[in-house]
Design a protein around this motif. Structure first.
Motif: not given
Length: 542
Positions: A94-96, A191-194, A198-200
């Motif tokens: 998310l930060i990235g 879209n990288c944040c999206t 989803v990487m739970r």
């Protein structure tokens, strides 16, 4: 000791990657991240001519934007590993995503080339690095049996995004200029944040249930006391929680695991990958100029890269499927060596191509071999170090590759300027790739396979690694210690039960003394009913 219901005191199956389900969503997110990470630094090259006009700089100055992005992607590998080990994959991604997007948005307001280096180069490159590495780690977490296929499908994001981002960038440049194009590109990178959202992580509830059932099973095996066993089990659970609470502050977490350098397979892979990167990227970088020098028109010369990308899209998933076959997967390192050998020989054989037909044939074979290398490179690394150490391994490998990226293509460019001969460069690049293939195959065979010793059989295998085994064995020790404490009863019926057990044990000791004493070995706890090997529980030490 089967895999029945945990409530019946049987050991459940260990937690395994789902190989599907939500993993397909994770795979799609990794596909998008891989596409942005590898294709974006190349796609921004469509803006270079406008940047040269506005900032009054040369082509080499603007080319540093892509170089800085790639240097951040490779060189910040250890930093990404430390952050993933400390905070987890999702927060880092998310930060990235925010950094990558903000870098391009800020780049649209820059007034000189230095500011462009810091925004589009450093910020965006760092953001993509913080997305790329954790996405591969999560992919290895969710897939095991289908992991080669998953790696192949995720790697296909690079050619797919390259074939789409470059035309999109050209359209944005014509309609909105380079500033508007950078701004819209920054929005796309959100879209990288999206994908990071989803990487739970995998649900840890099943693991906790398995540990609890394992404690119950061990307690019932060691303490066949009927109704008393439930009390012992509850005591064991309570003692385990107390032990974890005490050990939690003392337990340190490795931010970067350097113990992987003791793995000979990792050392061999790293050396081979360094040699490979020296020559792998040289042919596609010089291909267009090489074609133009042989008399090929500009439009047809640019189409050669499209041929490589189109073939690459299908080669990566296909190679992933082949690598996932049962008879191929144990030898995936040799398949990777074959892919590199194929790629190197393609470079060498195409060095004398003097017409457009020969270059098209080269692009077809290069696309196939390049796709095979891209699909297998991280699968081989996962197979060598395992999923638990993959976060540290990939960071160190990318750091080492960063030096090769900074040496290989620039050196090839200088040789072209000095020799004015592309044929020598193709020979040199192909020889480096062939050398890496031969080194990996020969070192794997000589140092790993022939030097491999048969490991001693394990009495209690665990799918979770050595740490889980040690924890289970320490729980057995705790269960025994608390069971000895429970032998001091506080009620009348319990006293009668303990007295009867002691009397029976005294009689058995006398009988065994006549026929020979039972041996007491280190690391074993013998059951009270004699020297029955079936009731022996192994542990490390008292």
């Amino acid at each position: 000791m089967g895999r029945a219901d945990p409530e019946e005191g049987q050991l459940p199956a260990p937690v395994k990657p789902p190989d599907g389900g939500w993993g397909w969503i994770v795979l799609f997110g990794c596909f998008v991240i891989t596409g942005f990470s590898y294709a974006f630094p190349k796609a921004v090259s469509v803006y270079f001519k406008e940047l040269m006009k506005d900032f009054h700089v040369g082509y080499s100055d603007t080319a540093w934007i892509s170089s800085i992005m790639l240097a951040m992607l490779y060189g910040t590998g250890p930093v990404c590993s430390i952050m993933v080990n400390q905070f987890g994959c999702r927060p880092v991604m998310l930060i990235g995503g925010l950094l990558a997007s903000s870098g391009m948005i800020l780049a649209s307001f820059t007034t000189n080339i230095i500011e462009l280096y810091l925004t589009a180069g450093v910020l965006t490159g760092l953001g993509m690095a913080l997305n790329f590495q954790p996405s591969l780690i999560m992919l290895g977490t969710y897939f095991d049996k289908r992991r080669p296929l998953a790696n192949g499908l995720a790697a296909a994001g690079s050619p797919v995004f390259l074939s789409s981002l470059s035309p999109l960038g050209q359209v944005l440049l014509e309609k909105f200029g380079w500033r508007g194009g950078f701004l819209i590109m920054g929005g796309l990178l959100l879209n990288c944040c999206t994908c990071g959202a989803v990487m739970r992580p995998l649900d840890m509830g099943m693991k906790r249930k398995m540990e609890k059932a394992q404690d119950k099973y061990e307690a019932k095996e060691m303490l066949p006391m009927g109704g008393k066993s439930e009390e012992v089990i509850s005591t064991t659970d309570g003692s385990k929680k107390a032990k974890k609470a005490k050990k939690k502050p003392k337990k340190g977490k490795k931010l970067l695991d350097f113990s992987i350098f003791s793995n000979r397979g990792f050392i061999i892979y790293t050396i081979s990958k360094f040699i490979l990167v020296l020559g792998l990227f040289v042919p596609p970088i010089l291909l267009v100029n090489y074609a133009k020098d042989t008399g090929v028109p500009d439009t047809e010369a640019a189409f050669l890269l499209s041929i490589i990308g189109f073939i690459d899209i299908f080669a990566r998933p296909a190679c992933g499927m082949v690598a996932g076959l049962k008879w191929v997967r144990p030898h995936v390192a040799y398949l990777f060596s074959f892919a590199m050998l194929f790629n190197g020989l393609t470079d060498i054989c195409s060095a004398r191509a003097s017409n457009y037909t020969g270059l098209v044939i080269f692009c077809v074979f290069f696309g196939i071999s390049y796709g095979m290398v891209g699909a297998l490179q991280f699968e081989v690394l996962m197979a060598i170090v395992g999923s638990q150490k993959f976060s540290s391994a990939i960071g160190l490998v990318l750091l080492i590759e960063a030096f090769a990226v900074l040496i290989g293509p620039p050196s090839a460019g200088r040789l072209v300027d000095a020799l004015k001969n592309y044929e020598v460069i193709f020979y040199l690049a192909g020889s480096e790739v062939v050398l890496s293939a031969l080194f990996l195959a020969m070192a794997t065979y000589c140092c790993l396979n022939r030097g491999k010793k048969t490991p001693p059989p394990e009495k209690n295998p665990s799918a979770g690694g050595g740490s889980d085994t040690e924890e289970a064995e320490s729980d057995v020790q705790e269960a025994e210690e608390h069971s000895s404490d429970n032998h001091q009863p506080s009620h009348g019926p319990d006293k009668a039960m303990v007295a009867a057990n002691e009397e029976a044990n005294h009689v058995e000791d006398e009988q065994s003394g006549e026929g020979g004493r039972c041996p007491e070995g280190d690391g074993e706890v013998l059951a009270r009913a004699g020297c029955n090997a079936d009731q022996t529980v192994e542990r490390d030490s008292f």
